[in-house]
Motif scaffolding. Structure first.
Motif, PDB file in Angstrom:
ATOM      1  N   TYR A 106      89.619 -28.248 -30.638  1.00 28.84           N
ATOM      2  CA  TYR A 106      89.732 -28.196 -29.186  1.00 28.84           C
ATOM      3  C   TYR A 106      89.483 -29.568 -28.577  1.00 28.84           C
ATOM      4  O   TYR A 106      88.850 -30.424 -29.188  1.00 28.84           O
ATOM      5  N   THR A 107      89.969 -29.744 -27.360  1.00 23.70           N
ATOM      6  CA  THR A 107      89.700 -30.967 -26.603  1.00 23.70           C
ATOM      7  C   THR A 107      88.859 -30.566 -25.396  1.00 23.70           C
ATOM      8  O   THR A 107      89.360 -29.915 -24.474  1.00 23.70           O
ATOM      9  N   ALA A 108      87.590 -30.943 -25.422  1.00 24.76           N
ATOM     10  CA  ALA A 108      86.681 -30.595 -24.331  1.00 24.76           C
ATOM     11  C   ALA A 108      87.039 -31.358 -23.060  1.00 24.76           C
ATOM     12  O   ALA A 108      86.919 -30.828 -21.957  1.00 24.76           O
ATOM     13  N   PHE A 109      87.468 -32.626 -23.221  1.00 26.99           N
ATOM     14  CA  PHE A 109      87.828 -33.440 -22.064  1.00 26.99           C
ATOM     15  C   PHE A 109      88.972 -34.374 -22.441  1.00 26.99           C
ATOM     16  O   PHE A 109      88.844 -35.177 -23.354  1.00 26.99           O
ATOM     17  N   HIS A 110      90.072 -34.222 -21.734  1.00 27.55           N
ATOM     18  CA  HIS A 110      91.272 -35.046 -21.913  1.00 27.55           C
ATOM     19  C   HIS A 110      91.402 -35.908 -20.663  1.00 27.55           C
ATOM     20  O   HIS A 110      91.654 -35.404 -19.572  1.00 27.55           O
ATOM     21  N   PHE A 111      91.185 -37.214 -20.817  1.00 28.44           N
ATOM     22  CA  PHE A 111      91.298 -38.178 -19.713  1.00 28.44           C
ATOM     23  C   PHE A 111      92.594 -38.943 -19.938  1.00 28.44           C
ATOM     24  O   PHE A 111      92.747 -39.633 -20.945  1.00 28.44           O
ATOM     25  N   ASN A 112      93.560 -38.823 -18.994  1.00 27.29           N
ATOM     26  CA  ASN A 112      94.924 -39.257 -19.268  1.00 27.29           C
ATOM     27  C   ASN A 112      95.583 -39.977 -18.082  1.00 27.29           C
ATOM     28  O   ASN A 112      96.264 -39.351 -17.279  1.00 27.29           O
TER      29      ASN A 112
END
Length: 185
Positions: free
Chosen positions: A69-75
């Motif tokens: 899983y990705t808890a936080f994706h900053f993009n």
């Protein structure tokens, strides 16, 4: 005569190694960058990522991950919606995007990102400006960081407040070494 070839090394915080050699403006760095976070994240943890957005970049991301899983994706994105920063979580599919319509990291510029773990959210400081992303997955389960996209990555610094050591400073460096030279570990 020694054969000399460029290789990349990670340097710990006790070494004083510059990212750029004099006269060197950029180099190919190993992306994607993926690193385990020893002991996971805790309240008060900080992660600092520095680099430069390539002038032709379409996007880049910093992901705080836990298993698959990705808890936080900053993009930050530059192609469809120039200057937008999209934040999200991936758990059996992407959640609803939070879009921050601020061009805080223009293409061709240097950046410093500081991710600070608060009890209920990540506080992200982008070149002096802040945004918040409320936790959708427990930050205690975050066990790795991934960085990829249209950037030159300079450094990643992970600091957990309960660790007795100073933190883990990872600098990506291009080192030219003779093939028979061995680095001290």
């Amino acid at each position: 005569m020694y054969a000399v070839q460029p290789i990349f090394r990670f340097a710990d915080s006790k070494q004083d190694i510059s990212m750029k050699q004099e006269g060197q403006t950029s180099f190919e760095n190993p992306l994607p960058f993926i690193k385990s976070i020893k002991g996971g994240l805790q309240e008060g943890s900080t992660i600092t990522v520095t680099g430069r957005v390539k002038p032709e970049a379409k996007r880049f991301h910093v992901d705080l991950q836990c298993s698959s899983y990705t808890a936080f994706h900053f993009n930050p994105r530059y192609n469809k919606h120039p200057g937008n920063i999209v934040c999200n979580t991936y758990q059996r599919g992407w959640g609803s995007e939070e879009i921050h319509k601020q061009e805080l990291i223009p293409p061709g510029t240097e950046f410093t990102l500081v991710f600070q773990v608060k009890p209920d959210a990540y506080l992200v400081t982008v070149n002096g400006h802040s945004l918040e992303y409320v936790h959708r997955l427990s930050f205690q389960n975050v066990d790795s960081i991934s960085v990829d996209g249209g950037i030159e990555l300079h450094s990643v610094h992970i600091h957990n407040p309960s660790h007795t050591e100073e933190g883990c400073l990872l600098k990506l460096v291009r080192v030219l070494l003779p093939c028979c030279y061995q680095m001290n570990k």
